[in-house]
Design an enzyme around this catalytic site. Structure first.
Site, PDB file in Angstrom:
ATOM      1  N   LYS A 221       0.819  -1.210   0.000  1.00 53.53           N
ATOM      2  CA  LYS A 221       0.000   0.000   0.000  1.00 53.53           C
ATOM      3  C   LYS A 221       0.860   1.271   0.000  1.00 53.53           C
ATOM      4  O   LYS A 221       2.058   1.240   0.276  1.00 53.53           O
ATOM      5  CB  LYS A 221      -0.963  -0.006   1.190  1.00 53.53           C
ATOM      6  CG  LYS A 221      -2.116  -0.992   0.993  1.00 53.53           C
ATOM      7  CD  LYS A 221      -3.147  -0.902   2.093  1.00 53.53           C
ATOM      8  CE  LYS A 221      -4.354  -1.792   1.776  1.00 53.53           C
ATOM      9  NZ  LYS A 221      -5.361  -1.773   2.864  1.00 53.53           N
ATOM     10  N   ARG A 255      -3.356 -10.095   5.092  1.00 48.25           N
ATOM     11  CA  ARG A 255      -3.926 -10.171   3.735  1.00 48.25           C
ATOM     12  C   ARG A 255      -2.876  -9.637   2.773  1.00 48.25           C
ATOM     13  O   ARG A 255      -2.484  -8.473   2.857  1.00 48.25           O
ATOM     14  CB  ARG A 255      -5.209  -9.342   3.668  1.00 48.25           C
ATOM     15  CG  ARG A 255      -5.912  -9.353   2.323  1.00 48.25           C
ATOM     16  CD  ARG A 255      -7.181  -8.508   2.388  1.00 48.25           C
ATOM     17  NE  ARG A 255      -7.869  -8.484   1.094  1.00 48.25           N
ATOM     18  CZ  ARG A 255      -7.623  -7.610   0.129  1.00 48.25           C
ATOM     19  NH1 ARG A 255      -6.677  -6.673   0.306  1.00 48.25           N
ATOM     20  NH2 ARG A 255      -8.295  -7.641  -1.003  1.00 48.25           N
TER      21      ARG A 255
END
Length: 274
Positions: A221, A255
């Site tokens: 991210k 995740r």
């Protein structure tokens, strides 16, 4: 600490890996990469062999500023993939990344086991009742607004306090309907700027007070690649470094896009805490 996935009890006393499979054309890292049966099955097999416990399947990009996708398009994208995966890998525990109750129901009816809802039931007021009726594990994430608008909603006085309050309300609504198998995702990158993401990560261990398994989704991210002045494609090392922090602060599921490296991180974490 267990969750019931289609009759299979999965213990979360030791952290598990959830591998990401996006079948969208516009996801921030792997958009458009998995668009045919060969590439999809190859990636699923790779993640399972590398040690993924769950495969998280998404057909609606939730990256910041993502365009909306209508329900019919989401269903047309995702249902054939659920069937394809379970035909070739019938023991796969599939998580469905959706905030729509109809998509959730049809995917569960097709053999998926978990619903991963970025809106915690706020985008579809029928979601919690579907979860209660069909009795599947439910991941609820913290977010404000929608993927298209969320980065304009980052005003917090105390981000940890406000995230905890959000979950207290959503958990109360879920438990009032008899929903028990709930996993909490603080929503890194969703309605949070870079500094707020790190402030939440520093205090992540305090979220254990919620007493539900904690999922961390930080893989590649912008909180990583912007800090390192690089790109999502070059953010694996940074992702692994922060995965160890998440594990140390109580995450029970990570995740990830890169299963092998996450599994290795968990093995090292286990050795460190043996």
């Amino acid at each position: 600490m267990t969750i019931n996935c289609n009759g299979k009890l999965i213990a979360l006393d030791k952290p598990k890996v959830m591998g990401i499979l996006n079948v969208t054309p516009d996801s921030f890292f792997d958009g458009g990469k998995y668009k045919d049966e060969f590439s999809i099955l190859g990636q699923v097999e790779k993640m399972l062999l590398e040690g993924a416990t769950f495969i998280d399947l998404g057909a609606y990009s939730s990256r910041p500023g993502a365009l909306e996708v209508d329900e019919e398009t989401e269903l047309k994208r995702i249902l054939p993939i659920v069937s394809l995966i379970l035909k070739h890998f019938p023991n796969t525990i599939i998580s469905i990344d959706t905030f729509r109750s109809r998509v959730a129901k049809e995917c569960i009816d097709s053999g998926a086991a978990i619903i991963n809802d970025i809106s915690a039931g706020l985008q579809d007021d029928k979601m919690l009742s579907i979860v209660a009726k069909l009795n599947f594990p439910y991941i609820m994430m913290h977010m404000r607004g929608t993927p298209k608008s969320m980065q304009q909603q980052t005003g917090y006085e105390d981000i940890l306090k406000e995230v905890l309050y959000f979950f207290s309300e959503r958990l109360a609504a879920a438990k009032a309907l008899g929903i028990n198998d709930i996993i909490i995702d603080p929503g890194f990158g969703f309605a949070k700027n870079l500094e707020q993401n790190y402030e939440l990560l520093k205090q992540l261990d305090q979220m254990k007070s919620i007493e539900h398994p904690l999922l961390a989704g930080i893989s590649r991210k912008s909180m990583i690649y912007k800090t390192l002045d690089t790109t999502a494609a070059q953010a694996l090392n940074g992702t692994t470094a922060l995965h160890m922090v998440c594990l140390q602060k109580g995450a029970k599921i990570v995740r990830v896009h890169d299963v092998k490296e996450a599994v290795e991180c968990i093995k090292l974490y286990h050795q460190l805490n043996a």
